[in-house]
Design an enzyme around this catalytic site. Sequence first.
Site, PDB file in Angstrom:
ATOM      1  N   GLU A 115       1.204  -1.085   0.189  1.00  0.00           N
ATOM      2  CA  GLU A 115       0.325  -0.074  -0.171  1.00  0.00           C
ATOM      3  C   GLU A 115       0.973   1.482  -0.362  1.00  0.00           C
ATOM      4  O   GLU A 115      -0.037   2.132   0.182  1.00  0.00           O
ATOM      5  CB  GLU A 115      -1.068   0.045   1.116  1.00  0.00           C
ATOM      6  CG  GLU A 115      -2.036  -1.106   1.015  1.00  0.00           C
ATOM      7  CD  GLU A 115      -2.667  -1.746   0.755  1.00  0.00           C
ATOM      8  OE1 GLU A 115      -3.042  -0.064  -0.613  1.00  0.00           O
ATOM      9  OE2 GLU A 115      -3.360  -2.485   0.036  1.00  0.00           O
ATOM     10  N   HIS A 139      -3.214   1.647   8.364  1.00  0.00           N
ATOM     11  CA  HIS A 139      -4.610   1.476   7.582  1.00  0.00           C
ATOM     12  C   HIS A 139      -4.051  -0.102   8.553  1.00  0.00           C
ATOM     13  O   HIS A 139      -3.299  -0.238   8.921  1.00  0.00           O
ATOM     14  CB  HIS A 139      -3.412   0.988   6.312  1.00  0.00           C
ATOM     15  CG  HIS A 139      -4.219   0.287   5.673  1.00  0.00           C
ATOM     16  ND1 HIS A 139      -5.644  -0.085   5.253  1.00  0.00           N
ATOM     17  CD2 HIS A 139      -3.643  -1.788   5.051  1.00  0.00           C
ATOM     18  CE1 HIS A 139      -6.183  -0.826   4.997  1.00  0.00           C
ATOM     19  NE2 HIS A 139      -5.050  -1.566   4.667  1.00  0.00           N
ATOM     20  N   HIS A 141      -6.755  -3.311  10.186  1.00  0.00           N
ATOM     21  CA  HIS A 141      -8.334  -3.783   9.417  1.00  0.00           C
ATOM     22  C   HIS A 141      -8.839  -4.335  10.689  1.00  0.00           C
ATOM     23  O   HIS A 141      -9.197  -5.208  11.399  1.00  0.00           O
ATOM     24  CB  HIS A 141      -7.761  -5.525   9.087  1.00  0.00           C
ATOM     25  CG  HIS A 141      -7.027  -5.344   7.605  1.00  0.00           C
ATOM     26  ND1 HIS A 141      -6.669  -6.643   6.720  1.00  0.00           N
ATOM     27  CD2 HIS A 141      -6.899  -4.033   6.372  1.00  0.00           C
ATOM     28  CE1 HIS A 141      -6.354  -6.837   5.778  1.00  0.00           C
ATOM     29  NE2 HIS A 141      -5.817  -4.812   6.161  1.00  0.00           N
ATOM     30  N   GLU A 169     -17.521  12.352  22.614  1.00  0.00           N
ATOM     31  CA  GLU A 169     -16.158  12.817  21.731  1.00  0.00           C
ATOM     32  C   GLU A 169     -16.254  13.237  20.564  1.00  0.00           C
ATOM     33  O   GLU A 169     -14.984  13.180  20.388  1.00  0.00           O
ATOM     34  CB  GLU A 169     -15.025  11.622  22.755  1.00  0.00           C
ATOM     35  CG  GLU A 169     -15.283  10.108  21.772  1.00  0.00           C
ATOM     36  CD  GLU A 169     -13.819   9.980  22.611  1.00  0.00           C
ATOM     37  OE1 GLU A 169     -14.671   8.340  23.293  1.00  0.00           O
ATOM     38  OE2 GLU A 169     -12.919   9.979  22.964  1.00  0.00           O
ATOM     39  N   HIS A 210     -12.872  -3.722   4.137  1.00  0.00           N
ATOM     40  CA  HIS A 210     -11.295  -3.921   3.807  1.00  0.00           C
ATOM     41  C   HIS A 210     -10.434  -3.050   5.072  1.00  0.00           C
ATOM     42  O   HIS A 210      -9.793  -4.107   6.096  1.00  0.00           O
ATOM     43  CB  HIS A 210     -10.689  -3.203   2.828  1.00  0.00           C
ATOM     44  CG  HIS A 210      -9.477  -3.688   2.873  1.00  0.00           C
ATOM     45  ND1 HIS A 210      -8.769  -3.101   1.670  1.00  0.00           N
ATOM     46  CD2 HIS A 210      -7.917  -3.768   3.840  1.00  0.00           C
ATOM     47  CE1 HIS A 210      -7.356  -3.730   1.789  1.00  0.00           C
ATOM     48  NE2 HIS A 210      -6.802  -3.889   3.250  1.00  0.00           N
TER      49      HIS A 210
HETATM   50  P1  13P Z   1       1.101  -5.368   2.888  1.00  0.00           P
HETATM   51  O1  13P Z   1       1.804  -6.301   4.175  1.00  0.00           O
HETATM   52  O2  13P Z   1       1.500  -5.049   1.749  1.00  0.00           O
HETATM   53  O3  13P Z   1       1.690  -3.828   4.216  1.00  0.00           O
HETATM   54  O4  13P Z   1      -0.541  -5.632   2.558  1.00  0.00           O
HETATM   55  C1  13P Z   1      -1.101  -6.161   4.016  1.00  0.00           C
HETATM   56  C2  13P Z   1      -2.410  -4.846   3.946  1.00  0.00           C
HETATM   57  O5  13P Z   1      -3.428  -4.800   4.588  1.00  0.00           O
HETATM   58  C3  13P Z   1      -3.332  -4.787   1.947  1.00  0.00           C
HETATM   59  O6  13P Z   1      -3.893  -3.976   2.407  1.00  0.00           O
HETATM   60 ZN    ZN Z   2      -5.116  -4.380   4.413  1.00  0.00          ZN
END
Ligand code: 13P
Ligand code: ZN
Length: 271
Positions: A115, A139, A141, A169, A210
């Site tokens: 990413e 980023h 999940h 908040e 995602h």
């Molecule tokens: P990477 O291991 O390449 O960082 O990918 C993980 C991910 O969350 C892709 O969206």
């Molecule tokens: Zn991801």
Amino acid sequence: MRVLDAEFTKGFIRMADDGWQQGWHERNGGNLSYRMKPEEVDAVREDFKEGQWQDIGTVVPDLAGEFFLVTGSGKFFRNVIIKPEDSLCIVEIDEKGEKYRIVWGLINGGKPTSELPSHLMNHEVKKRVTNGRYRVIYHAHTTNTIALTFVLPLEDKVFTRQLWEMATECPVVFPDGIGVVPWMVPGGKEIAVATSRLMEDYDVAIWAHHGMFAAGEDFDLTFGLMHTVEKSAEILVKTLSMTGTKRQTITTDNLRQLAKDFGVTLPEKFL
Ligand code: 13P
Ligand code: ZN
């Protein structure tokens, strides 16, 4: 100074481990990047090597000559605290903003996160709109936020209002609101362009089905932002699981009162 002895590295590793402990980083899920300060680059430069220049996959001219500490592609957040030199790298951006080279880390091979285009394009926008204040792109999940992308309309206004309402908040922590990217193939330029457009207006972008991207000034604020949004999403998931309709909520008038007392501006389009 060794990279591993620098304060920014310690902060980065702690944040990655905090994310792992939250359950947001199954396997290699998620990635983190930090735009280093010039004095931090100078302090650890003696620990650098010279890698080969590689294509970024997009163009970020406003980041020419910058250095970033980033997680490696396929690396597990679980392992960042245990073997940081295997999991992380520092990359340098060339003078055109087209290529990067690894100058530290990934001692057993590999490349920066897949990413990287999204991270760098987000950094480029945030560097410009905050006059260089923002340094962290994250980023993760985040389970509850992802769950909501299956049941709420994928609109900025809906996610912003719903998540503002679930904890008092929230409008103070993310007053600008939240953007939503529809489902797209991850890891490329197209999703990077879509996300960085949202970063012009927001500090948070949700990727449907995602995860989430958050941007901030430092590790604490960026992690805290992700944590606050995800906690709010958890409350909404719990509420929707108990009942389809809320008996009461934070109203538009309440939001206006809150904004006045806490000195934040909430965009009229979300009220
Ligand atoms: P990477 O291991 O390449 O960082 O990918 C993980 C991910 O969350 C892709 O969206
Ligand atoms: Zn991801």
